[in-house]
Design a protein around this motif. Structure first.
Motif, mmCIF file in Angstrom:
data_model
loop_
_atom_site.group_PDB
_atom_site.id
_atom_site.type_symbol
_atom_site.label_atom_id
_atom_site.label_comp_id
_atom_site.label_asym_id
_atom_site.label_seq_id
_atom_site.Cartn_x
_atom_site.Cartn_y
_atom_site.Cartn_z
ATOM 1 N N ARG A 180 0.856 -1.198 0.000
ATOM 2 C CA ARG A 180 0.000 0.000 0.000
ATOM 3 C C ARG A 180 0.879 1.231 0.000
ATOM 4 O O ARG A 180 1.812 1.338 0.804
ATOM 5 C CB ARG A 180 -0.908 0.010 1.232
ATOM 6 C CG ARG A 180 -1.770 1.279 1.355
ATOM 7 C CD ARG A 180 -2.773 1.158 2.488
ATOM 8 N NE ARG A 180 -2.125 1.081 3.793
ATOM 9 C CZ ARG A 180 -1.813 2.145 4.544
ATOM 10 N NH1 ARG A 180 -2.071 3.377 4.098
ATOM 11 N NH2 ARG A 180 -1.243 1.976 5.714
ATOM 12 N N GLU A 184 -2.225 6.151 -0.148
ATOM 13 C CA GLU A 184 -3.386 5.418 -0.644
ATOM 14 C C GLU A 184 -4.296 4.989 0.498
ATOM 15 O O GLU A 184 -3.828 4.606 1.574
ATOM 16 C CB GLU A 184 -2.928 4.185 -1.439
ATOM 17 C CG GLU A 184 -2.196 4.526 -2.729
ATOM 18 C CD GLU A 184 -1.726 3.291 -3.469
ATOM 19 O OE1 GLU A 184 -1.602 3.380 -4.699
ATOM 20 O OE2 GLU A 184 -1.472 2.250 -2.829
ATOM 21 N N LYS A 186 -6.413 2.440 0.311
ATOM 22 C CA LYS A 186 -6.632 0.995 0.299
ATOM 23 C C LYS A 186 -5.422 0.284 -0.277
ATOM 24 O O LYS A 186 -4.865 0.697 -1.294
ATOM 25 C CB LYS A 186 -7.873 0.663 -0.536
ATOM 26 C CG LYS A 186 -8.248 -0.809 -0.514
ATOM 27 C CD LYS A 186 -9.524 -1.051 -1.303
ATOM 28 C CE LYS A 186 -9.899 -2.536 -1.297
ATOM 29 N NZ LYS A 186 -11.121 -2.814 -2.091
ATOM 30 N N GLY A 187 -5.003 -0.796 0.412
ATOM 31 C CA GLY A 187 -3.887 -1.586 -0.069
ATOM 32 C C GLY A 187 -4.338 -2.678 -1.022
ATOM 33 O O GLY A 187 -5.542 -2.908 -1.218
ATOM 34 N N LYS A 188 -3.369 -3.361 -1.624
ATOM 35 C CA LYS A 188 -3.673 -4.381 -2.625
ATOM 36 C C LYS A 188 -2.889 -5.666 -2.353
ATOM 37 O O LYS A 188 -1.805 -5.624 -1.767
ATOM 38 C CB LYS A 188 -3.327 -3.882 -4.030
ATOM 39 C CG LYS A 188 -4.045 -2.609 -4.459
ATOM 40 C CD LYS A 188 -3.595 -2.202 -5.847
ATOM 41 C CE LYS A 188 -4.283 -0.914 -6.292
ATOM 42 N NZ LYS A 188 -3.849 0.259 -5.510
ATOM 43 N N ASP A 273 -6.026 -6.148 4.046
ATOM 44 C CA ASP A 273 -5.800 -4.697 4.108
ATOM 45 C C ASP A 273 -6.146 -4.157 5.496
ATOM 46 O O ASP A 273 -5.428 -3.319 6.052
ATOM 47 C CB ASP A 273 -6.643 -4.000 3.040
ATOM 48 C CG ASP A 273 -6.363 -2.509 2.955
ATOM 49 O OD1 ASP A 273 -5.171 -2.126 2.950
ATOM 50 O OD2 ASP A 273 -7.328 -1.727 2.882
ATOM 51 N N GLN A 277 -3.520 -2.151 7.718
ATOM 52 C CA GLN A 277 -3.782 -0.729 7.988
ATOM 53 C C GLN A 277 -3.635 -0.408 9.468
ATOM 54 O O GLN A 277 -3.284 0.710 9.837
ATOM 55 C CB GLN A 277 -5.197 -0.361 7.531
ATOM 56 C CG GLN A 277 -5.386 -0.416 6.038
ATOM 57 C CD GLN A 277 -5.422 0.951 5.377
ATOM 58 O OE1 GLN A 277 -5.082 1.953 5.987
ATOM 59 N NE2 GLN A 277 -5.817 0.987 4.118
ATOM 60 N N TYR A 283 3.863 -1.249 5.219
ATOM 61 C CA TYR A 283 3.258 -0.992 3.920
ATOM 62 C C TYR A 283 3.552 -2.059 2.861
ATOM 63 O O TYR A 283 2.902 -2.067 1.816
ATOM 64 C CB TYR A 283 3.755 0.357 3.353
ATOM 65 C CG TYR A 283 3.401 1.544 4.191
ATOM 66 C CD1 TYR A 283 2.178 2.198 4.042
ATOM 67 C CD2 TYR A 283 4.283 2.023 5.153
ATOM 68 C CE1 TYR A 283 1.853 3.293 4.825
ATOM 69 C CE2 TYR A 283 3.965 3.110 5.942
ATOM 70 C CZ TYR A 283 2.747 3.743 5.782
ATOM 71 O OH TYR A 283 2.420 4.824 6.567
#
Length: 381
Positions: A180, A184, A186-188, A273, A277, A283
């Motif tokens: 992430r 941002e 939202k992470g992926k 995520d 978070q 990250y």
């Protein structure tokens, strides 16, 4: 030099006189032509060149060490697994998915170590097997699944390094690579790996030793498999009986890695995520996870986090046999590009890259003063 070469040739010739020796020799030759078995020094040479290019582009050799300010050098080398687990425990979303564990420092006397370990097992109602692993280690080195109390006591008292005693979780194993950008919302999920523990099938006649050496893939790592199963190599499995020959989900220890992208769902990505978070300063990295079933994992259910690795962790789906060497490098190049970009953004927010001298010291196992690259303003965009 002549004598040493002669001795090597004689030893090689003698080993080739037996069927077992010839199979091991063939496995060693075969391994040289399959890139997933190459040594790290050979395989990673192009990646090192690409990382040097990224360093020039970002005008910093170590800016990637800002990718995870909460972790020592972002998890490049020398990071403590116990510290990372403590960081995960700060995430309420992660707590239901964490395995029970205990940190055992190297300077603890053997009797105290045994006492603390015994109390931990009793308090958490844990029985064997359990996992013992070094607090600092990579690629599964030193990880042991301990199945008896006698073996447990022996390994604890003989150890002279920081250890983690961890609850054992059975089932399938997978890994999830997450990232992430600091700005941002939202992470992926970058990649998912489906891990398989290799098995051989009995014919009612051959010993386990022979079954391993006959297997087309297992013969490439025969020496590792034979060592792992040393106590039962002479047993003869029943016809049709499947024998699992490795129980640690590490590629270097012989596990089979497949692309698990089919498991990626919106609900799984949201759960991973959410966990990340709530881990301030993390990250980029890879979770190693045990699951009851891969289908459950798609629904973000019934899984346990074994550990979390930082910036040098691989997107291990590269080792799927369907991938060419070019495919593997494309994935790794993209992975490192993202690491540098996240590190550069965190640097703009006040994170300090690990100094080259400190990174060098970590590589050689020496302690450093500045343990983390804390961000002055974590909410900086």
């Amino acid at each position: 030099a002549f004598i040493l070469i002669l001795l090597f040739l004689v030893k090689t010739f003698l080993s080739l006189l037996s069927w077992k020796g010839r199979r091991i020799f063939w496995g060693n030759i075969k391994r040289r032509f399959i890139w997933e078995f190459w040594s790290l020094r050979v395989f990673y040479a192009p990646v090192v060149i690409y990382v040097a290019f990224l360093a020039l582009k970002h005008r910093s050799l170590t800016v990637f060490t800002c990718a995870n300010p909460a972790i020592l050098a972002s998890g490049f080398v020398g990071e403590s697994k116990a510290e990372i687990l403590r960081g995960l425990q700060s995430s309420d979303a992660a707590k239901p998915f964490l395995l029970k564990h205990l940190f055992l420092p190297e300077n603890l006397p053997p009797d105290e170590k045994l006492k603390k370990a015994g109390q931990f097992l009793a308090e958490n109602a844990l029985s064997f097997p359990v996992v013992l692993k070094p607090d600092v280690g990579e690629r599964g080195f030193g990880v042991q699944i301990v199945k008896t109390h006698e073996d447990f006591e022996k390994k604890l008292t003989e150890s002279n390094e920081n250890l983690i005693l961890q609850e054992f979780a059975d089932g399938e194993e997978t890994s999830v690579f997450y990232y992430r950008g600091p700005s941002e919302k939202k992470g992926k999920i970058f990649a998912i790996t489906e891990k398989r523990f290799p098995r051989v099938t009995g014919d009612g006649v051959s010993t386990l030793d022979e079954l391993i050496l006959r297997d087309r893939r297992a013969v490439c790592l025969a020496e590792k498999y034979l060592e792992r199963n040393a106590e039962k190599l002479e047993t003869i499995p029943e016809k049709g009986e499947e024998i699992q020959i490795i129980d640690i989900g590490t590629h270097s220890r012989g596990a089979i890695f497949l692309d698990g992208g089919w498991m990626k769902t919106e609900v799984l990505e949201e759960k991973i995520d959410e966990i990340c978070q709530n881990f301030d300063g993390f990250y980029f990295g890879r979770f190693d996870i045990r699951v009851k079933s891969f289908e459950d994992f798609k629904e973000a259910k019934n899984f346990k986090i074994v550990e979390l690795n930082g910036v040098t962790s691989e997107a291990t789906n590269i080792y799927d046999p369907k991938n060419s060497l070019t495919d593997a490098y494309k994935i790794l190049f993209r992975q490192w590009k993202i690491a540098f970009e996240i590190g550069a953004e965190n640097r703009r927010c006040g994170a300090q890259p690990t100094k080259i001298i400190d990174l060098t010291n970590l590589v050689f196992g020496k302690p450093i003063a500045n343990r983390k690259s804390q961000i002055a303003n974590p909410k900086c965009v």
